[in-house]
Design an enzyme around this catalytic site. Structure first.
Site, mmCIF file in Angstrom:
data_model
loop_
_atom_site.group_PDB
_atom_site.id
_atom_site.type_symbol
_atom_site.label_atom_id
_atom_site.label_comp_id
_atom_site.label_asym_id
_atom_site.label_seq_id
_atom_site.Cartn_x
_atom_site.Cartn_y
_atom_site.Cartn_z
ATOM 1 N N ARG A 88 -5.853 11.225 -0.082
ATOM 2 C CA ARG A 88 -5.591 11.776 -1.165
ATOM 3 C C ARG A 88 -6.834 12.059 -2.080
ATOM 4 O O ARG A 88 -6.911 13.350 -2.475
ATOM 5 C CB ARG A 88 -4.679 10.818 -2.176
ATOM 6 C CG ARG A 88 -3.427 10.950 -1.422
ATOM 7 C CD ARG A 88 -2.606 9.938 -2.044
ATOM 8 N NE ARG A 88 -2.540 8.391 -1.504
ATOM 9 C CZ ARG A 88 -2.599 7.455 -2.073
ATOM 10 N NH1 ARG A 88 -2.497 7.411 -3.416
ATOM 11 N NH2 ARG A 88 -3.104 6.296 -1.446
ATOM 12 N N HIS A 108 1.133 -1.167 0.131
ATOM 13 C CA HIS A 108 0.082 0.064 0.083
ATOM 14 C C HIS A 108 0.739 1.314 -0.036
ATOM 15 O O HIS A 108 1.776 1.383 0.819
ATOM 16 C CB HIS A 108 -0.967 -0.058 1.221
ATOM 17 C CG HIS A 108 -1.998 0.711 1.094
ATOM 18 N ND1 HIS A 108 -2.031 2.243 1.173
ATOM 19 C CD2 HIS A 108 -3.356 0.539 0.955
ATOM 20 C CE1 HIS A 108 -3.122 2.726 1.187
ATOM 21 N NE2 HIS A 108 -3.823 1.542 0.948
#
Lengths: 670, 266, 255
Positions: free
Chosen positions: A300, A280
């Site tokens: 994000r 990740h």
């Protein structure tokens, strides 16, 4: 083998058979006799044990930690199953297609098929065990959207679905024990949990004539008091989870030392797809207490940006040519996208996971990383505090409670973290049995199901579907056996000797296992991490050779009661063996696909899609790699895809059987 | 010696009854002092049999409501006079015992006094001094289960307090009046309602005992409302002790002529 | 981000087994951002290689690293070092309610025994898998209780068993009384649990002093939302003639 519950063999606790001539004749080994032994008490292990017990088998569950503490609790998103509650268009075919796409068509298609077909039943079954999923207004189980899934598909309970799953299965085990108590007066007459117990070796029958060696039992020790234990059992289900602890930054817990992978190898089974590890891009790297813990992608998605130590939004430098048209080239344009996505291109922070991870990796390697070896993920300067609190409450809470970092005021430090291993024991898709008769594997420790990359939400459904299948087929296997396979006493002695090796004089002057572990983790993290290069991996394999020697001679002092140094000394050889598989397979596969990214071979290559890399053990600390052809997909499954899509993954000659070739329009594919 | 420090049970042998380093003794001490002070004040006032009514404005202290003794001034007796006037019998002897029992069996006060007076336990992870413990399984503590009955009665008495507060807007001499005393009486009644309705028994009664909220939307709404109040039950418990004492003291002070009521209207 | 700093901290860790033990002093390095469990691990990797400690996820999700820190039952992974002054000694001891195995590791089997004594979810007979229909508002109360990570801090703190070993036999403890409440509030559970809660599992022993709620790392309102509502449901059945009468009449008319 006993079929009725009345004729089961009794547990015996006794001194081990005499080890004449051995130095440890005074060592008492607790002995138990079971039909099925399940190693691992996470979702897959518990589901397997429940099934074996439902089939009337006397079942032991072996757990490295306490009952109910399994790593499954870390799963947040949900459990994928095409129940069609949230969108009636969903069905197993759609789920199947999503899974195959996610895995870049390297998946064992039969496993993906079984998984997609059976997942809804496995979820509904949990409700009869007492699970309480979040609901839709019509009273059915709520389903949420997730990356890679066409429709909202993940059954969930807030962001603690894994906990719900483990607790439900744990409580089902208890409920079966209560039934047994009513029938026999003994809670543990048919299913017993041995917790804080580590298995170090599997036993097989000795090969005689043309009969293949079968599973006969296993050997281990109790972590709390250091006593040894052997289980005599004709069927063993591995459900030990993953291998993340071979990396210095991982979202995995200490248990994830690849025990099942290594036990299977040493017992003669094979591993496949070990080069595929899911990293990740944004795990926490600081503070140390939470290193590796995931930072959700929605940070994000909601405007968080990545900066290097110069304060620069470096992602603009890393947009690959194929994505140039879809991503913004200036910060201004990227920023406008959050407000007006239709007329602007998305910011490059939202590139696919592997691209983001690669960029972070490069920045850190170029010396522009944050103080603790990551980069900065900044949401504080992008949104007002109240917006952050509203949109990312759990992230705010996670950083506040665990790290005392207020993400409304300061940036987070993030970096790639090792999350999941797609590779694992090569099993028959229907029975979950490995090439060793009597040895089964389910969950993360089994390989094939997810191909080169796993979709979010597919791990919880995987462990339910194949957990049940492994338990069922272990029970059937036991029924099909004649006489109970016998453990060779010499094997027990050897296992005992090996387990005590770190205490023996043979290792005098050996190293502290914590040091060797750190070295191994560093090697894997830096050289066989998210972005791989031939020369680096070659260097890693050389280093692993050295680490192998040191692993054999690590030494520990003190007693055997809850001695963490000793536990690690024994886990270390599992981590080593698994790391060798990852390293060798990653070096061999000269393409980039899913969880395997080669800097020197950056694109996916159809000639590699049908090839599996199979690992088998050469002794305790070396492995051998062979190539194996994938079995072609069944025609009606193949026809679920459009030819145009398949062309991206398959070589020309492989496409011959598709329905488009026969001129029929076909149905089902969308 | 409690089991915590007893070595025979296989527990870690640590002689200290607690290793807490914070001032864990402060909350139980503060509670003990607060509760004791209030009880002392209330006892004195309940038996004083004087300064409970302000005839000019019709202020009746809640400590004497309903005033049902033959000793009560007739204007203060809104509900008749049925008790004999003897020195040991408070004028509101018909309501006070139930109010006392309501608070005595209240789930919050139980926590407070079990900790503060009974030291069972004095604070979390601090060993209690008792050898034996049977909780609320035996007489008399099993009577704590009667809380809901005292809640029902306390609800009625709070209605009487409301009546008193409204009645006080109409001066005994006729006409509408509004003074600081009216506001104090009203605030007190609002707080009393908040405390009474936020009761755990009330929360269970209005909806907590049902398992299918979705089939009882009205009861679910009521339960949601009471649940919100219930999270502040402790605050209301202390706020009403304060407001009762303040109300009573104010009326006593006006009644005794120590101060004059601040009048706004009339 | 602030400059990382480190200092030497005075740690006091209980070392021993079920026979004897003592609090041992360790000066140990503490860096910015660390939690108590990090320090215990540092001790393990340096001067106390054989220091026994149970831990797992390090993220407050598994409930393994329960201990008592300066006398307060806590998770070691959730107790940040910056909550202590630099010169404030930190004492770490094992849970005091359960038998100790070694150092900070205790034998928590009491809890597993109690778990087995609580009758399990009883599925409704007339519903097949896939046919369950429940409304969100009907499952929310039980869902709160299912957040429990089974760290057993409530079981450890509850004075009913902490201070009275002899009560262990007849008292399930907050975690498992909450489990009864969870099932009793489950919209589809078919079992009758209220009388047993009082008669078999010791609900009456609870004097609602709320320490279970105080120590819960998941912030579950154990007392207010599970134990007291359960006590009230018991009153409905055992101590309230009105409700009892009502249910009798209702049953009769419904029959």
């Amino acid at each position: 083998m006993s079929e009725s519950t009345g004729s089961v063999r009794a547990d015996v606790t006794q001194g081990a058979a005499p080890h004449t001539g051995e130095a440890h004749t005074d060592e008492n080994i607790e002995q138990h006799d079971y039909d099925v032994v399940v190693i691992g008490a996470g979702g897959a292990g518990l589901r397997a044990a429940i099934e074996a017990r439902l089939q009337g088998k006397r079942t032991a569950i072996i757990s490295k930690s306490l009952f109910g503490k399994a790593h499954t609790v870390m799963a947040e998103g949900g459990c994928a199953a095409s129940m069609g509650n949230a969108n009636p268009n969903d069905n197993w075919q759609v789920h199947y297609r999503d899974t195959m796409r996610g895995g870049k068509f390297l998946n064992n298609w039969r496993m993906a098929e079984l998984h997609a077909k059976e997942a809804p039943d496995r979820v509904w079954e949990l409700e009869t065990y007492g699970a309480l999923f979040d609901r839709l207004p019509d009273g059915t189980i709520s389903q949420r959207n997730f990356g890679g899934h066409t429709y909202p598909r993940l059954a969930h309970v807030g962001d603690r679905t894994g906990l719900e799953l483990i607790r439900t299965l744990q409580q089902k085990v208890v409920s079966l024990q209560q039934e047994d108590f009513k029938a026999t007066g003994d809670y543990e007459s048919h299913i017993r949990v041995f917790h804080e117990c580590t298995i170090t070796e599997l036993f097989k029958t000795r090969q005689e004539g043309d009969s293949t060696a079968k599973i006969a039992g296993c050997f281990g020790y109790f972590r709390d008091n250091g006593r040894f234990v052997r289980f005599d059992a004709p069927a063993i289900v591995l459900a030990t989870g993953g291998v993340g602890k071979s990396y210095s930054v991982t979202s995995n817990s200490w248990e994830y030392t690849g025990d099942g992978h290594a036990l299977a190898l040493r017992a003669g089974a094979t591993l496949i797809n070990m080069e595929f590890l899911q990293f990740h891009p944004t795990g926490m790297v600081w503070p140390p207490s939470v290193k590796g813990i995931l930072v959700t992608e929605s940070v994000r998605g909601d405007g968080g940006v990545l900066r290097n130590s110069d304060g620069k939004r470096f992602m603009f430098e890393y947009v690959p040519d194929v994505f140039k048209d879809q991503y913004a080239t200036t910060e201004e344009e990227g920023d406008r996208w959050y407000e007006d996505a239709d007329n602007n291109r998305r910011p490059p922070e939202l590139l696919p996971r592997d691209e983001v991870a690669r960029a972070i990796n490069s920045e850190v390697k170029a010396g522009r990383g944050s103080p603790h070896g990551g980069v900065f993920l900044d949401i504080a300067s992008r949104l007002k505090p109240e917006q952050i609190l509203k949109r990312l409450p759990s992230m705010h809470h996670q950083f506040k409670e665990l790290a005392d970092v207020d993400i409304t005021k300061e940036p987070m430090e993030v970096g790639p973290t090792c999350h999941y291993v797609m590779g694992g024991v090569e099993v028959d898709p229907d029975t979950a049995m490995s090439i060793v008769p009597g040895l089964f594997a389910a969950g993360e420790v089994a390989g094939g199901m997810h191909g080169s990359n796993r979709l979010g939400g597919n791990s919880l459904s995987d462990l339910l579907v194949f957990g049940r299948r492994s338990g069922l087929h272990a029970a059937q296997y036991v029924d099909s056996l004649g006489a109970a396979p016998a453990i060779a006493e010499a094997d027990v002695s050897a296992a005992l000797d090996r387990a005590l090796l770190p205490f023996s004089t043979a290792t005098d002057g050996g190293e502290n296992p914590f040091q060797v572990q750190q070295e191994l983790q560093k090697t894997m993290h830096e050289l066989v991490g998210i972005i791989r290069k031939e020369d680096e991996m070659e260097m890693a394999l050389k280093k692993l050779e050295d680490i192998a020697t040191r692993t054999r001679t690590v030494s520990v002092s003190g007693h055997r009661e809850f001695n963490p140094g000793w536990h690690l000394a024994l886990d270390l050889r599992n981590m080593l063996l698994v790391s060798l598989c990852v390293g060798k397979a990653a070096l061999e596969r000269q393409e980039s696909r899913g969880g395997h990214t080669r800097d020197d071979f950056p694109v996916m290559d159809s000639d590699w899609r049908h090839l599996l890399l199979v690992c088998s053990a050469l002794g305790e600390d070396n492995v051998e790699l062979t190539r194996k052809e994938q079995i072609a997909m069944r025609p009606e499954l193949f026809d679920l895809f459009e030819l145009d899509e398949l062309k991206k993954y398959y070589t020309g000659e492989e496409l011959g059987g598709h329905r488009a070739d026969h001129g029929s329009a076909g149905e089902g594919a969308s | 010696m409690s089991s915590t420090t007893d070595a025979s049970t296989g527990r870690a042998q640590i002689a200290a009854r607690t290793l807490r380093t914070d001032r864990w003794w402060l909350p139980p001490l503060a509670n003990a002092v607060g509760l004791a002070a209030w009880v002392a004040y209330a006892t004195v006032r309940a038996f004083m049999q004087d300064y409970y009514y302000v005839p000019e404005y019709g202020y009746l202290t809640p400590f004497y409501s309903p005033c049902v003794s033959t000793g009560c001034v007739p204007e203060a007796s809104h509900f008749g006079q049925i008790l004999p006037d003897v020195w040991w019998l408070p004028y509101a002897a018909i309501s006070l015992p139930f109010l006392l029992l309501f608070r005595l069996t209240c789930y919050y006060y139980r926590k407070a006094y079990y900790r503060a007076f009974w030291l069972s336990p004095p604070a979390c992870a601090v060993a209690e001094p008792h050898k034996k413990y049977s909780g609320e399984t035996r007489f008399p503590l099993i009577m704590q289960n009667l809380h809901r009955y005292f809640f029902y009665i306390a609800g009625l008495i709070t209605l009487i307090n409301l009546y008193d507060a409204i009645e006080a807007f109409f001066k005994p001499g006729g006409g509408f009046g509004l003074g600081l005393g009216n506001i104090i009486l009203l605030v007190n009644v609002v707080l009393l309602f908040a405390y009474t309705l936020s009761c755990h028994s009330c929360r269970s009664g209005v909806g907590g005992r049902i398992n299918h909220f979705s089939r009882h939307p009205v009861r679910y709404k009521m339960w949601t409302f009471v649940t919100k109040l219930n999270t502040r039950h402790m605050q209301f418990a202390w706020a009403t002790l304060a407001s009762l004492a303040i109300t009573d003291f104010y009326i006593m002070a006006v009644s005794a002529g120590w101060i004059t009521d601040l009048r706004i209207v009339g | 981000m602030a400059e990382s700093t480190s200092h030497l901290h005075h740690f006091k860790v209980w070392r021993g087994d079920d026979e004897k033990g003592e609090i041992v002093d360790y000066p140990v390095e503490v860096n910015e951002g660390e939690v108590v469990l990090d320090i215990i691990h540092r001790l393990q990797a340096t001067e106390a290689n054989d220091l026994a400690v149970r831990w797992n996820c390090k993220a407050g999700k598994c409930g393994s690293c329960s201990a008592e820190i300066n006398g307060r039952p806590s998770l070691m992974c959730m107790t940040r070092m910056n909550t202590f002054a630099d010169d404030e000694p930190v004492t770490v001891t094992p849970l005091r309610t359960f038998p100790v195995i070694r150092d900070l590791v205790t034998d928590v089997s009491f809890n597993y025994t109690k778990a087995r004594e609580i009758p399990s979810f009883e599925p409704p007979k007339d519903l097949a898998p896939g046919e369950y229909r429940m409304q969100q508002v009907d499952v929310e109360r039980s869902q709160e209780f299912r957040k429990c990570i089974e760290c057993f801090l409530c079981q450890n703190t509850c004075h009913v068993v902490r201070d009275h070993e002899e009560n262990k036999e007849n008292f399930a403890g907050p975690r498992y009384l909450m489990r009864i409440a969870e099932l009793d509030m489950h919209p589809l559970d078919a079992a009758d649990r209220q009388l047993d809660a009082q008669d078999e599992h010791g609900l009456g022993m609870c004097n609602i002093t709320k320490c279970c709620t105080e120590v819960c790392p998941e912030h579950i309102k154990i007392t207010d939302n599970a134990l007291i509502p359960m006590k009230e449901r018991v009153v409905d059945r055992k101590y309230d003639p009105l409700v009892w009468l009502g249910s009798k009449i209702f049953k009769r008319s419904g029959a």
